[in-house]
Design a protein around this motif. Structure first.
Motif, PDB file in Angstrom:
ATOM      1  N   HIS A   6       0.840  -1.201   0.000  1.00 28.62           N
ATOM      2  CA  HIS A   6       0.000   0.000   0.000  1.00 28.62           C
ATOM      3  C   HIS A   6       0.877   1.255   0.000  1.00 28.62           C
ATOM      4  N   LEU A   7       1.945   1.231   0.785  1.00 27.59           N
ATOM      5  CA  LEU A   7       2.884   2.349   0.811  1.00 27.59           C
ATOM      6  C   LEU A   7       3.510   2.565  -0.561  1.00 27.59           C
ATOM      7  N   GLN A   8       3.887   1.487  -1.220  1.00 27.72           N
ATOM      8  CA  GLN A   8       4.484   1.608  -2.552  1.00 27.72           C
ATOM      9  C   GLN A   8       3.507   2.243  -3.540  1.00 27.72           C
ATOM     10  N   GLU A   9       2.247   1.850  -3.476  1.00 23.48           N
ATOM     11  CA  GLU A   9       1.232   2.427  -4.359  1.00 23.48           C
ATOM     12  C   GLU A   9       1.044   3.915  -4.069  1.00 23.48           C
ATOM     13  N   HIS A  62       4.337  10.426  -6.716  1.00 25.29           N
ATOM     14  CA  HIS A  62       5.298  10.771  -7.772  1.00 25.29           C
ATOM     15  C   HIS A  62       4.582  11.207  -9.052  1.00 25.29           C
ATOM     16  N   SER A  63       3.526  10.498  -9.431  1.00 22.89           N
ATOM     17  CA  SER A  63       2.819  10.864 -10.656  1.00 22.89           C
ATOM     18  C   SER A  63       2.128  12.220 -10.498  1.00 22.89           C
ATOM     19  N   LEU A  64       1.619  12.516  -9.306  1.00 21.67           N
ATOM     20  CA  LEU A  64       1.034  13.837  -9.059  1.00 21.67           C
ATOM     21  C   LEU A  64       2.103  14.926  -9.132  1.00 21.67           C
ATOM     22  N   SER A  65       3.283  14.655  -8.609  1.00 25.17           N
ATOM     23  CA  SER A  65       4.383  15.621  -8.679  1.00 25.17           C
ATOM     24  C   SER A  65       4.722  15.935 -10.126  1.00 25.17           C
ATOM     25  N   THR A  66       4.795  14.907 -10.933  1.00 23.82           N
ATOM     26  CA  THR A  66       5.096  15.084 -12.352  1.00 23.82           C
ATOM     27  C   THR A  66       4.005  15.898 -13.039  1.00 23.82           C
ATOM     28  N   GLN A  68      -5.571  22.028  -6.358  1.00 27.34           N
ATOM     29  CA  GLN A  68      -6.242  20.792  -5.941  1.00 27.34           C
ATOM     30  C   GLN A  68      -5.281  19.606  -5.989  1.00 27.34           C
ATOM     31  N   LEU A  69      -4.469  19.546  -7.039  1.00 26.32           N
ATOM     32  CA  LEU A  69      -3.493  18.459  -7.145  1.00 26.32           C
ATOM     33  C   LEU A  69      -2.469  18.536  -6.019  1.00 26.32           C
ATOM     34  N   LYS A  70      -2.050  19.746  -5.687  1.00 24.88           N
ATOM     35  CA  LYS A  70      -1.079  19.915  -4.604  1.00 24.88           C
ATOM     36  C   LYS A  70      -1.666  19.478  -3.260  1.00 24.88           C
ATOM     37  N   LYS A  71      -2.936  19.780  -3.031  1.00 25.27           N
ATOM     38  CA  LYS A  71      -3.588  19.340  -1.789  1.00 25.27           C
ATOM     39  C   LYS A  71      -3.685  17.823  -1.730  1.00 25.27           C
ATOM     40  N   ILE A  92      -1.596  12.625   0.442  1.00 22.82           N
ATOM     41  CA  ILE A  92      -0.917  11.344   0.206  1.00 22.82           C
ATOM     42  C   ILE A  92       0.394  11.301   0.980  1.00 22.82           C
ATOM     43  N   LYS A  93       1.126  12.411   0.979  1.00 18.24           N
ATOM     44  CA  LYS A  93       2.398  12.460   1.710  1.00 18.24           C
ATOM     45  C   LYS A  93       2.171  12.241   3.199  1.00 18.24           C
ATOM     46  N   GLU A  94       1.123  12.865   3.742  1.00 17.05           N
ATOM     47  CA  GLU A  94       0.812  12.676   5.158  1.00 17.05           C
ATOM     48  C   GLU A  94       0.439  11.225   5.451  1.00 17.05           C
ATOM     49  N   GLU A  95      -0.301  10.608   4.551  1.00 16.87           N
ATOM     50  CA  GLU A  95      -0.680   9.202   4.718  1.00 16.87           C
ATOM     51  C   GLU A  95       0.554   8.300   4.665  1.00 16.87           C
ATOM     52  N   ILE A  96       1.475   8.615   3.758  1.00 17.84           N
ATOM     53  CA  ILE A  96       2.721   7.847   3.657  1.00 17.84           C
ATOM     54  C   ILE A  96       3.494   7.952   4.970  1.00 17.84           C
ATOM     55  N   SER A  97       3.593   9.160   5.511  1.00 11.83           N
ATOM     56  CA  SER A  97       4.309   9.359   6.783  1.00 11.83           C
ATOM     57  C   SER A  97       3.649   8.586   7.919  1.00 11.83           C
ATOM     58  N   ARG A  98       2.340   8.656   7.970  1.00 11.63           N
ATOM     59  CA  ARG A  98       1.596   7.953   9.037  1.00 11.63           C
ATOM     60  C   ARG A  98       1.807   6.442   8.937  1.00 11.63           C
ATOM     61  N   LEU A  99       1.688   5.903   7.732  1.00 11.40           N
ATOM     62  CA  LEU A  99       1.833   4.460   7.550  1.00 11.40           C
ATOM     63  C   LEU A  99       3.275   4.001   7.758  1.00 11.40           C
TER      64      LEU A  99
END
Length: 57
Positions: free
Chosen positions: A6-9, A15-19, A37-40, A45-52
Motif C-alpha cells: 500500500h505504501l508503494q502504491e 510521484h505521478s502527481l508531482s510530475t 487541488q493536485l497539490k492538496k 498522500i504524503k501525510e498518509e505515507i508518513s503515518r503508515l
C-alpha cells in the motif's frame, strides 16, 4: 493488500502527481485552481505515507 505494498502504491501516486503538477506549471494556460487541488491531494498522500511509515517501523 499488505501495508508495504500500500505504501508503494501511495508513493507511485505521489510521484505521478508531482510530475503532473510540474508539467502543468510549465504550461502558460494552466488552471491555477486545478494545480492547487493536485497539490492538496499530493499533500494528503504524503501525510498518509508518513503515518503508515510510522506504523511499519
Amino acid at each position: 493488500m499488505s501495508l508495504s505494498s500500500h505504501l508503494q502504491e501511495l508513493k507511485k501516486k505521489h510521484h505521478s502527481l508531482s510530475t503532473a503538477v510540474e508539467e502543468m506549471q510549465r504550461s502558460p494556460s494552466t488552471d491555477g485552481l486545478h494545480v492547487a487541488q493536485l497539490k492538496k491531494q499530493k499533500l494528503r498522500i504524503k501525510e498518509e505515507i508518513s503515518r503508515l511509515s510510522g506504523q511499519l517501523h
